[in-house]
Motif scaffolding. Structure first.
Motif, PDB file in Angstrom:
ATOM      1  N   ARG A  21       0.722  -1.121  -0.019  1.00  0.00           N
ATOM      2  CA  ARG A  21       0.124  -0.048   0.010  1.00  0.00           C
ATOM      3  C   ARG A  21       0.717   1.370  -0.019  1.00  0.00           C
ATOM      4  O   ARG A  21       0.462   2.282  -0.616  1.00  0.00           O
ATOM      5  CB  ARG A  21      -0.839  -0.055   1.070  1.00  0.00           C
ATOM      6  CG  ARG A  21      -1.938  -0.930   1.213  1.00  0.00           C
ATOM      7  CD  ARG A  21      -2.956  -0.915   2.335  1.00  0.00           C
ATOM      8  NE  ARG A  21      -3.904   0.057   2.139  1.00  0.00           N
ATOM      9  CZ  ARG A  21      -4.107   1.079   2.825  1.00  0.00           C
ATOM     10  NH1 ARG A  21      -3.638   1.101   3.868  1.00  0.00           N
ATOM     11  NH2 ARG A  21      -4.720   2.131   2.588  1.00  0.00           N
ATOM     12  N   ARG A  22       1.737   1.037   0.716  1.00  0.00           N
ATOM     13  CA  ARG A  22       2.934   2.298   0.929  1.00  0.00           C
ATOM     14  C   ARG A  22       3.469   2.623  -0.807  1.00  0.00           C
ATOM     15  O   ARG A  22       3.583   3.801  -1.034  1.00  0.00           O
ATOM     16  CB  ARG A  22       4.046   1.966   1.913  1.00  0.00           C
ATOM     17  CG  ARG A  22       4.952   2.955   2.444  1.00  0.00           C
ATOM     18  CD  ARG A  22       4.343   4.015   3.412  1.00  0.00           C
ATOM     19  NE  ARG A  22       5.296   5.214   3.419  1.00  0.00           N
ATOM     20  CZ  ARG A  22       5.155   6.294   2.712  1.00  0.00           C
ATOM     21  NH1 ARG A  22       4.111   6.266   1.766  1.00  0.00           N
ATOM     22  NH2 ARG A  22       5.915   7.200   2.750  1.00  0.00           N
ATOM     23  N   LEU A  23       3.955   1.238  -1.260  1.00  0.00           N
ATOM     24  CA  LEU A  23       4.656   1.536  -2.468  1.00  0.00           C
ATOM     25  C   LEU A  23       3.535   1.916  -3.707  1.00  0.00           C
ATOM     26  O   LEU A  23       4.013   2.724  -4.420  1.00  0.00           O
ATOM     27  CB  LEU A  23       5.306   0.069  -2.789  1.00  0.00           C
ATOM     28  CG  LEU A  23       6.183  -0.093  -3.792  1.00  0.00           C
ATOM     29  CD1 LEU A  23       7.185   0.677  -3.777  1.00  0.00           C
ATOM     30  CD2 LEU A  23       6.398  -1.612  -4.015  1.00  0.00           C
ATOM     31  N   ALA A  24       2.557   1.354  -3.773  1.00  0.00           N
ATOM     32  CA  ALA A  24       1.745   1.465  -4.697  1.00  0.00           C
ATOM     33  C   ALA A  24       0.758   2.902  -4.629  1.00  0.00           C
ATOM     34  O   ALA A  24       0.043   3.381  -5.693  1.00  0.00           O
ATOM     35  CB  ALA A  24       0.734   0.241  -4.987  1.00  0.00           C
ATOM     36  N   HIS A  25       0.326   3.135  -3.408  1.00  0.00           N
ATOM     37  CA  HIS A  25      -0.512   3.986  -2.992  1.00  0.00           C
ATOM     38  C   HIS A  25      -0.073   5.077  -2.183  1.00  0.00           C
ATOM     39  O   HIS A  25      -0.899   6.114  -1.885  1.00  0.00           O
ATOM     40  CB  HIS A  25      -1.785   3.525  -2.576  1.00  0.00           C
ATOM     41  CG  HIS A  25      -2.402   2.655  -3.720  1.00  0.00           C
ATOM     42  ND1 HIS A  25      -3.184   2.890  -4.678  1.00  0.00           N
ATOM     43  CD2 HIS A  25      -2.486   1.271  -3.562  1.00  0.00           C
ATOM     44  CE1 HIS A  25      -3.540   1.897  -5.445  1.00  0.00           C
ATOM     45  NE2 HIS A  25      -3.197   0.881  -4.702  1.00  0.00           N
ATOM     46  N   GLN A  26       1.077   5.261  -1.925  1.00  0.00           N
ATOM     47  CA  GLN A  26       1.823   6.139  -0.952  1.00  0.00           C
ATOM     48  C   GLN A  26       0.836   6.177   0.471  1.00  0.00           C
ATOM     49  O   GLN A  26       0.790   7.252   0.942  1.00  0.00           O
ATOM     50  CB  GLN A  26       1.783   7.494  -1.545  1.00  0.00           C
ATOM     51  CG  GLN A  26       2.780   7.748  -2.362  1.00  0.00           C
ATOM     52  CD  GLN A  26       2.431   7.039  -4.051  1.00  0.00           C
ATOM     53  OE1 GLN A  26       1.348   7.487  -4.508  1.00  0.00           O
ATOM     54  NE2 GLN A  26       3.258   6.252  -4.488  1.00  0.00           N
ATOM     55  N   ALA A  27       0.303   4.980   0.839  1.00  0.00           N
ATOM     56  CA  ALA A  27      -0.658   5.023   1.665  1.00  0.00           C
ATOM     57  C   ALA A  27      -0.035   4.630   3.114  1.00  0.00           C
ATOM     58  O   ALA A  27       0.756   3.655   3.178  1.00  0.00           O
ATOM     59  CB  ALA A  27      -1.947   4.084   1.438  1.00  0.00           C
ATOM     60  N   TYR A  28      -0.395   5.130   4.286  1.00  0.00           N
ATOM     61  CA  TYR A  28       0.014   4.813   5.665  1.00  0.00           C
ATOM     62  C   TYR A  28      -0.964   3.811   6.257  1.00  0.00           C
ATOM     63  O   TYR A  28      -2.264   4.191   5.951  1.00  0.00           O
ATOM     64  CB  TYR A  28       0.202   5.999   6.345  1.00  0.00           C
ATOM     65  CG  TYR A  28       1.765   6.841   6.074  1.00  0.00           C
ATOM     66  CD1 TYR A  28       2.708   6.294   7.217  1.00  0.00           C
ATOM     67  CD2 TYR A  28       1.748   7.473   5.219  1.00  0.00           C
ATOM     68  CE1 TYR A  28       3.926   7.184   6.792  1.00  0.00           C
ATOM     69  CE2 TYR A  28       2.952   8.068   4.776  1.00  0.00           C
ATOM     70  CZ  TYR A  28       4.096   7.925   5.614  1.00  0.00           C
ATOM     71  OH  TYR A  28       5.289   8.672   5.540  1.00  0.00           O
ATOM     72  N   THR A  29      -0.601   2.654   6.541  1.00  0.00           N
ATOM     73  CA  THR A  29      -1.745   1.701   7.280  1.00  0.00           C
ATOM     74  C   THR A  29      -1.848   1.935   8.532  1.00  0.00           C
ATOM     75  O   THR A  29      -3.064   1.786   8.966  1.00  0.00           O
ATOM     76  CB  THR A  29      -1.210   0.332   6.787  1.00  0.00           C
ATOM     77  OG1 THR A  29      -1.196   0.052   5.456  1.00  0.00           O
ATOM     78  CG2 THR A  29      -2.026  -0.868   7.317  1.00  0.00           C
ATOM     79  N   PHE A  30      -0.559   2.111   9.366  1.00  0.00           N
ATOM     80  CA  PHE A  30      -0.582   2.012  10.860  1.00  0.00           C
ATOM     81  C   PHE A  30      -0.796   3.260  11.529  1.00  0.00           C
ATOM     82  O   PHE A  30      -1.242   3.564  12.703  1.00  0.00           O
ATOM     83  CB  PHE A  30       0.488   1.262  11.282  1.00  0.00           C
ATOM     84  CG  PHE A  30       0.751   0.101  10.720  1.00  0.00           C
ATOM     85  CD1 PHE A  30      -0.186  -0.955  10.643  1.00  0.00           C
ATOM     86  CD2 PHE A  30       1.873  -0.201  10.038  1.00  0.00           C
ATOM     87  CE1 PHE A  30       0.089  -2.268   9.985  1.00  0.00           C
ATOM     88  CE2 PHE A  30       2.074  -1.450   9.362  1.00  0.00           C
ATOM     89  CZ  PHE A  30       1.337  -2.446   9.383  1.00  0.00           C
ATOM     90  N   SER A  31      -0.385   4.434  10.711  1.00  0.00           N
ATOM     91  CA  SER A  31      -0.512   5.927  11.631  1.00  0.00           C
ATOM     92  C   SER A  31      -1.001   6.722  10.666  1.00  0.00           C
ATOM     93  O   SER A  31      -2.104   6.489   9.815  1.00  0.00           O
ATOM     94  CB  SER A  31       1.041   6.138  11.452  1.00  0.00           C
ATOM     95  OG  SER A  31       1.833   5.847  10.321  1.00  0.00           O
TER      96      SER A  31
END
Lengths: 372, 372
Positions: A362-372
């Motif tokens: 998710r971080r790599l493909a969507h620049q999304a933060y999952t935990f914070s």
């Protein structure tokens, strides 16, 4: 057309061997559009083999049986089958000793998986496709994955989709921390439409590949980025999952499996004070592990995990199953989570691998933060 | 007493899920002396489930079925079974949502392996043992392992043993690079005698534990020694295999998964000249990896592997499957082999893990050199 898979051998019945042969054949045949109606496992006894095969042949147009063809004392399939047929076509075994046999409605393949797989693909399948044409319209399949989601979070949405497209079969296959969805039906466009709906509903969790490690690899290679890992509780399982895929060396630099605290200090400069005061299972420790990876290596992305896989080592504050995961991108804030995995050791490790790869993707493909 | 195992789910029929549930139940039940007569896998269709379960119940005294109990769209077992019985005993599900059911002659368990295993062991098994007493004399079982040997190297000896003890059933279960032997019979003393004969015939290959990683762990802990690993082609799989076992932290320091050449140089001081002239897959490279581990860490023993797992990367001199393994003991000569593993990637990795652990175990337990 219905067909059945029969596996012969006490070692399968008694669980010494997991039945990967039936899984392989089921996957290959259903992918082509054949309907696999049943798997059966029979013991190494001539009467039981004969009875079981006859039943299967009476139910289904084609039966594919594996095992019991070798020269040893407990290989009885040939003896059970010989009285049933006048003649069969011999199937070549390129890498083992026992040949296979192709009878009307019954195919015998050897038990060792590599011999069976090669003989099936090269010798048996062309004959099957020739003799058992798919009468029904071809069933198409489309699968996709959802990382970091549970079955209950997705099921209500799938029930709505099912109402929209009642003729499409929807399968949902959960594994630790990720889901595989499979749509099958006669119209390719329906399946693509449903996959698109899933993608729109869960945009940053959706991936096209058959599993998350493959999605991670494709994304890394496409973006020309490099990955490093530091593993404590997963003990190398993240690296093993990634490197099981050919060409993983194109993006994966390696993993420091720092199982002991000395190694965390020595190879990653995790500070003694963090280990003493916050502990090896802490946000601070995994943050320092990521920093250490960026300092020591040329990775663009870095993941670090530390946790209590159990069964011992749990405390009141950090029970068994407490897992810290850090996802770092060089020059950006690191995404850190402290999470609760399943409590048995094998599931905890598997869950941590899946969750780490999901968050990394998710971080790599969507620049999304999952935990914070 | 005969019993059957039935697994319900399209994901198993179509090979998305390998049927580990049937293997688990087969192993647990046959170990206790029950005869597992058949496994069957049925599709997610109410009519097929009902028909398959009825057939199984007509053949066998007890049928244990897994899967299809949950609340989701494709869970149909309860619907198929409800008309067949007036009432059943509910079995608690401690870690999931769907309870199990115990009917006369039929037990329903959930599909997710962890839920199923726990419910089987804690809830169903006590009832089975109570209601289905073993009429025949108890069959004892004794298993042992042989590392680094092939079936053909052991089979002739087992045939001689069989002549000596015709009433003992002998099973031989090969996996990549090691063998599990199982003896079963009515007299414990016969089984112990046969295991002793195997041990005398293959003294430095024989181990008592159920798999080689466990034998390695017991030996390390008993000798109070520490282990470090450096992995290239196995990509963390050696470390993952060792750390899957609880308490592995008592002897295992960690593994440097140095997948890239930069990491081999940076973390283990493998020399640039070795990498340039001999290559990363060479006796020299794994020797330097072991030296690096001894230099960087406090390990008493060190293993290093590097190889070409494929499918690409092979050359004429070093085809796919070429593997270098080094087994080091601090202060002693390192045992180094250049070997040929199976050519498909997954088998090559698994074979390398088994072979490395077998050679390490022989070095540790018997001071034996395997390769030199």
């Amino acid at each position: 057309m219905d067909l059945e898979i029969v596996s012969i051998g006490n070692e399968v019945l008694e669980g010494h061997t997991v039945n990967t042969n039936a899984a392989f054949l089921g996957r290959e045949l259903s992918r082509l559009g054949y309907r696999v109606a049943r798997h059966t496992v029979l013991p190494d006894r001539v009467d039981a083999i004969e009875k079981g095969l006859k039943e299967a042949m009476s139910r289904s147009s084609l039966v594919i049986a594996t095992g019991g063809l070798g020269p040893t004392i407990d290989d009885l399939t040939t003896r059970a089958v010989r009285p049933l047929f006048e003649e069969g076509i011999e199937l070549k075994n390129e890498i083992g000793t026992a040949p296979g046999l192709f009878y009307p409605g019954l195919i015998l393949l050897p038990g060792p998986p590599r011999e069976m797989e090669r003989m099936f693909l090269e010798e048996a399948l062309p004959l099957i496709l020739e003799q058992f044409a798919l009468a029904e319209p071809v069933r198409h399949r489309k699968s996709c994955g959802l990382c970091l989601l549970k079955e209950v979070e997705v099921d209500p949405f799938l029930r709505d989709l099912q109402k929209e497209e009642p003729h499409v079969e929807i399968g949902i296959y959960p594994s630790q921390g990720s889901l595989l969805l499979e749509f099958s039906g006669s119209k390719k466009s329906d399946l693509n439409k449903l996959a698109q709906r899933v993608k729109e509903r869960f945009p940053t969790f959706y991936f096209e590949e058959s599993h998350i490690a493959l999605a991670v690899q494709k994304e890394f290679i496409a973006r020309k980025k490099k990955l490093a890992a530091a593993e404590s509780c997963t003990g190398g399982a993240i690296a093993a999952k990634l490197t099981a895929i050919p060409d993983s060396s194109l993006y994966f630099l390696g993993s420091l499996v720092v199982y002991s605290n000395q190694w965390k200090e020595h190879f990653l400069q995790v500070s003694r004070s963090t280990l003493d005061h916050s502990g090896a299972v802490s946000r601070k420790a995994v943050d320092e592990m990521v920093k250490g990876l960026f300092h020591e290596t040329e990775a663009d992305f870095a993941v670090a995990v530390s946790g209590i896989a159990g069964p011992s080592g749990g405390t009141r504050d950090k029970p068994v199953g407490t897992i810290c995961i850090a996802i770092g991108e060089r020059g950006h804030k690191t995404d850190i989570g402290i999470l609760q995995a399943p409590k048995d050791r094998a599931s905890a490790i598997d869950w941590t691998v899946q969750t780490t790869l999901g968050a990394l993707w998710r971080r790599l493909a969507h620049q999304a933060y999952t935990f914070s």
